[in-house]
Design a protein around this motif. Structure first.
Motif, mmCIF file in Angstrom:
data_model
loop_
_atom_site.group_PDB
_atom_site.id
_atom_site.type_symbol
_atom_site.label_atom_id
_atom_site.label_comp_id
_atom_site.label_asym_id
_atom_site.label_seq_id
_atom_site.Cartn_x
_atom_site.Cartn_y
_atom_site.Cartn_z
ATOM 1 N N PRO A 233 0.820 -1.217 0.000
ATOM 2 C CA PRO A 233 0.000 0.000 0.000
ATOM 3 C C PRO A 233 0.854 1.267 0.000
ATOM 4 O O PRO A 233 0.442 2.306 -0.511
ATOM 5 N N VAL A 234 2.024 1.182 0.628
ATOM 6 C CA VAL A 234 2.957 2.303 0.722
ATOM 7 C C VAL A 234 4.358 1.748 0.471
ATOM 8 O O VAL A 234 4.546 0.538 0.351
ATOM 9 N N ALA A 235 5.324 2.623 0.408
ATOM 10 C CA ALA A 235 6.726 2.196 0.289
ATOM 11 C C ALA A 235 7.559 3.056 1.227
ATOM 12 O O ALA A 235 8.135 4.064 0.828
ATOM 13 N N ARG A 236 7.576 2.665 2.503
ATOM 14 C CA ARG A 236 8.404 3.389 3.467
ATOM 15 C C ARG A 236 9.880 3.158 3.150
ATOM 16 O O ARG A 236 10.243 2.138 2.569
ATOM 17 N N LYS A 237 10.713 4.082 3.535
ATOM 18 C CA LYS A 237 12.142 3.952 3.275
ATOM 19 C C LYS A 237 12.662 2.655 3.866
ATOM 20 O O LYS A 237 12.571 2.432 5.081
ATOM 21 N N PRO A 238 13.201 1.760 3.038
ATOM 22 C CA PRO A 238 13.620 0.451 3.558
ATOM 23 C C PRO A 238 14.854 0.559 4.449
ATOM 24 O O PRO A 238 15.714 1.422 4.245
ATOM 25 N N LYS A 239 14.906 -0.319 5.421
ATOM 26 C CA LYS A 239 16.066 -0.404 6.301
ATOM 27 C C LYS A 239 16.855 -1.655 5.926
ATOM 28 O O LYS A 239 16.299 -2.758 5.867
ATOM 29 N N ALA A 240 18.135 -1.493 5.656
ATOM 30 C CA ALA A 240 18.968 -2.635 5.301
ATOM 31 C C ALA A 240 19.003 -3.617 6.465
ATOM 32 O O ALA A 240 19.159 -3.216 7.628
ATOM 33 N N LEU A 241 18.859 -4.895 6.172
ATOM 34 C CA LEU A 241 18.801 -5.902 7.226
ATOM 35 C C LEU A 241 20.055 -5.890 8.090
ATOM 36 O O LEU A 241 19.975 -5.968 9.321
ATOM 37 N N ALA A 242 21.219 -5.776 7.470
ATOM 38 C CA ALA A 242 22.473 -5.837 8.228
ATOM 39 C C ALA A 242 22.577 -4.707 9.239
ATOM 40 O O ALA A 242 23.084 -4.898 10.353
ATOM 41 N N THR A 243 22.082 -3.514 8.880
ATOM 42 C CA THR A 243 22.165 -2.383 9.800
ATOM 43 C C THR A 243 20.929 -2.273 10.694
ATOM 44 O O THR A 243 20.956 -1.558 11.698
ATOM 45 N N PHE A 244 19.853 -2.969 10.335
ATOM 46 C CA PHE A 244 18.657 -2.971 11.175
ATOM 47 C C PHE A 244 18.934 -3.672 12.504
ATOM 48 O O PHE A 244 18.413 -3.265 13.554
ATOM 49 N N LEU A 245 19.744 -4.726 12.477
ATOM 50 C CA LEU A 245 20.010 -5.519 13.683
ATOM 51 C C LEU A 245 20.754 -4.673 14.711
ATOM 52 O O LEU A 245 21.850 -4.179 14.458
ATOM 53 N N LYS A 246 20.163 -4.500 15.893
ATOM 54 C CA LYS A 246 20.763 -3.685 16.943
ATOM 55 C C LYS A 246 21.490 -4.522 17.986
ATOM 56 O O LYS A 246 22.364 -4.032 18.693
ATOM 57 N N TYR A 247 21.104 -5.778 18.109
ATOM 58 C CA TYR A 247 21.622 -6.612 19.184
ATOM 59 C C TYR A 247 22.526 -7.707 18.613
ATOM 60 O O TYR A 247 22.280 -8.197 17.509
ATOM 61 N N PRO A 248 23.576 -8.100 19.359
ATOM 62 C CA PRO A 248 24.537 -9.076 18.821
ATOM 63 C C PRO A 248 23.846 -10.381 18.428
ATOM 64 O O PRO A 248 23.207 -11.028 19.264
ATOM 65 N N PRO A 249 23.954 -10.771 17.161
ATOM 66 C CA PRO A 249 23.386 -12.058 16.758
ATOM 67 C C PRO A 249 24.294 -13.200 17.214
ATOM 68 O O PRO A 249 25.447 -12.978 17.606
ATOM 69 N N ARG B 76 41.516 -29.349 25.180
ATOM 70 C CA ARG B 76 40.177 -28.920 25.546
ATOM 71 C C ARG B 76 39.392 -28.497 24.318
ATOM 72 O O ARG B 76 39.947 -28.148 23.298
ATOM 73 N N ARG B 77 38.081 -28.498 24.472
ATOM 74 C CA ARG B 77 37.196 -28.050 23.392
ATOM 75 C C ARG B 77 36.814 -26.594 23.623
ATOM 76 O O ARG B 77 36.518 -26.194 24.739
ATOM 77 N N THR B 78 36.853 -25.814 22.570
ATOM 78 C CA THR B 78 36.434 -24.420 22.653
ATOM 79 C C THR B 78 35.138 -24.264 21.891
ATOM 80 O O THR B 78 35.103 -24.525 20.697
ATOM 81 N N LEU B 79 34.080 -23.881 22.584
ATOM 82 C CA LEU B 79 32.760 -23.793 21.959
ATOM 83 C C LEU B 79 32.360 -22.339 21.774
ATOM 84 O O LEU B 79 32.560 -21.500 22.652
ATOM 85 N N MET B 80 31.776 -22.062 20.622
ATOM 86 C CA MET B 80 31.202 -20.737 20.396
ATOM 87 C C MET B 80 29.886 -20.629 21.162
ATOM 88 O O MET B 80 29.161 -21.616 21.290
ATOM 89 N N PRO B 81 29.557 -19.481 21.692
ATOM 90 C CA PRO B 81 28.244 -19.319 22.342
ATOM 91 C C PRO B 81 27.135 -19.471 21.345
ATOM 92 O O PRO B 81 27.230 -19.017 20.210
ATOM 93 N N LEU B 82 26.058 -20.128 21.745
ATOM 94 C CA LEU B 82 24.931 -20.344 20.880
ATOM 95 C C LEU B 82 23.733 -19.544 21.379
ATOM 96 O O LEU B 82 23.657 -19.191 22.563
ATOM 97 N N GLN B 83 22.823 -19.303 20.508
ATOM 98 C CA GLN B 83 21.617 -18.572 20.885
ATOM 99 C C GLN B 83 20.559 -19.541 21.357
ATOM 100 O O GLN B 83 19.801 -20.100 20.593
ATOM 101 N N ALA B 84 20.557 -19.775 22.645
ATOM 102 C CA ALA B 84 19.539 -20.580 23.320
ATOM 103 C C ALA B 84 19.273 -21.875 22.582
ATOM 104 O O ALA B 84 20.143 -22.464 21.941
#
Length: 413
Positions: free
Chosen positions: A336-352, A401-409
């Motif tokens: 219905p409208v075309a609001r100014k798009p936000k790039a996905l990469a810069t939209f993310l505010k919190y660490p993925p 030892r094993r080094t593990l990356m943190p996972l998201q829940a």
């Protein structure tokens, strides 16, 4: 100052429909929601509005509906319509609950009715479930219109198509849903130019691929296992978004569903944090509902559109309307409208979080065996990410030892 409607909200979820409508000046006087976590969110975010639990209890609903309420909203469950769900239609136990909405309308009239569901509602089993709902609305004396709308039109980098059906006894329904028709943005770009969303749980028959956006956020599995999409970032990293960014992709403020502390203070049952993904994925997009709310408030003139008579039994188009006697196909797009798009990469505010080794390995195996055509460089990017994750999780030669990356829940497992 426009018209303000009084809302009775069935299948309210976490209040996406109503929050958007509130932004346009409308107010909710009653929620109906039986999910424990969703009701907890409603009680914290809308503390002055009563909540009743069971849409099937028409008598209780009638006792609590305000005499001034003139808009009924129902973003009823899509579980039995969705292509990612059971596709049982009204033979299932969830989507069939829309019949209780119709039962309520039989006993208590509303000038305005607003329904929302997935696009497959108009396709599944030759459209018989949309036919049933529309036929009943016509029998009850409503004129109606529906339109398929994409949340991307409102500047949110989420491709989310939903059918919105508006029925009314007092207005021309076309004046609300058929305002604006803007060409969709063509976002086709190489994978190194912008972020691309996809579902790592797929890979055999499809990807849910999104150019500079995520595919439709989903509620997750039937046992509440979160199912966030993956995002291939321009630098080649593959990540999953934080739940707070998922809330923002649906038009909510970050932390909208984080009400555990408030509920604990009220001495109620513990809030199951992992179900936040389900609540967000099932929600009505706030940006879309706010736009609909403004049309309801401002009551614009009915636009002139290309229409074609639609015969009963023919496939349901992406937009249509009816006056109770005849039905018309309408030529109108998803934006219905075309609001100014936000790039996905810069939209993310919190660490993925990085997509885990286990999730990446399973996805890589599926796409390696699939006959699908993938974007150029995509398979190589997945293989590279898998190699990086394996390197980080293998035993260190020095320490053993094993080094593990943190996972998201739970989502990445």
């Amino acid at each position: 100052m426009g018209r303000a409607l009084n809302i009775t909200a069935l299948f309210a979820g976490i209040g996406g429909f109503e929050l958007g409508l509130h932004r346009a000046g409308h107010k909710t006087s009653l929620f109906c929601e039986n999910d424990r976590e969703a009701a907890a969110v409603l009680s914290v975010r809308f503390p002055k509005t009563k909540i009743v639990p069971d849409v099937r209890d028409t008598d209780e609903l009638l006792e609590n509906i305000s005499p001034r309420s003139n808009l009924l909203t129902a973003g009823f469950p899509c579980t039995d319509f969705s292509q990612a769900g059971r596709t049982q239609g009204f033979a299932g136990s969830q989507s069939v609950l829309v019949r209780d909405t119709l039962k309520l309308l039989e006993r208590r009239k509303f000038d305005h009715v607003l329904l929302e569901n997935v696009p497959n509602w108009r396709k599944l089993h030759r459209g018989q479930y949309l036919e049933e709902v529309i036929s009943e609305l016509e029998r009850l004396g409503y004129h109606w219109a529906y339109r398929t709308i994409d949340a991307r039109a409102f500047g949110l980098p989420q491709r989310r198509l939903r059918v919105f059906l508006y029925a009314t006894k007092v207005d021309d329904p076309r004046s609300v849903l058929f305002q604006g028709d803007v060409p969709e943005a063509d976002a086709r770009r190489p994978i190194t130019d912008c972020a691309h969303g996809f579902y790592w749980t797929e890979g055999t028959r499809g990807l849910g691929w999104g150019e500079d956006c995520v595919p439709t956020l989903k509620g997750g599995s039937a046992i509440s296992i979160p199912s966030p999409p993956a995002i291939l970032m321009p630098d080649g990293n593959i990540v999953t978004p934080d739940i707070r960014d998922a809330e923002r992709l649906q038009g909510f403020a970050a932390g909208w569903t984080n009400v555990e502390h408030s509920r604990r203070e009220a001495n109620v049952l513990p809030f199951r944090h992992r179900r936040r993904w389900m609540q967000v994925g099932n929600a009505v997009n706030v940006g879309v509902s706010a736009w609909i709310g403004r049309q309801l408030s401002q009551r614009p003139e009915t636009p002139l559109l290309s229409e074609e008579l639609l015969e009963k039994g023919k496939p349901w188009p992406e937009a249509a309307w009816g006056d109770g006697k005849r039905r018309w196909r309408v030529d109108i797009g998803h934006w219905p409208v075309a609001r100014k798009p936000k790039a996905l990469a810069t939209f993310l505010k919190y660490p993925p979080a990085p997509l885990s080794e286990r999730a990446t390995a399973g996805f890589h195996a599926r796409i390696s065996a699939s006959s699908l055509r993938f974007p150029e460089g995509f398979k190589e990017a997945v293989a590279k990410h898998l190699g990086l994750m394996q390197a980080k999780s293998h035993p260190s030669k020095k320490s053993g030892r094993r080094t593990l990356m943190p996972l998201q829940a739970e989502a990445a497992e």
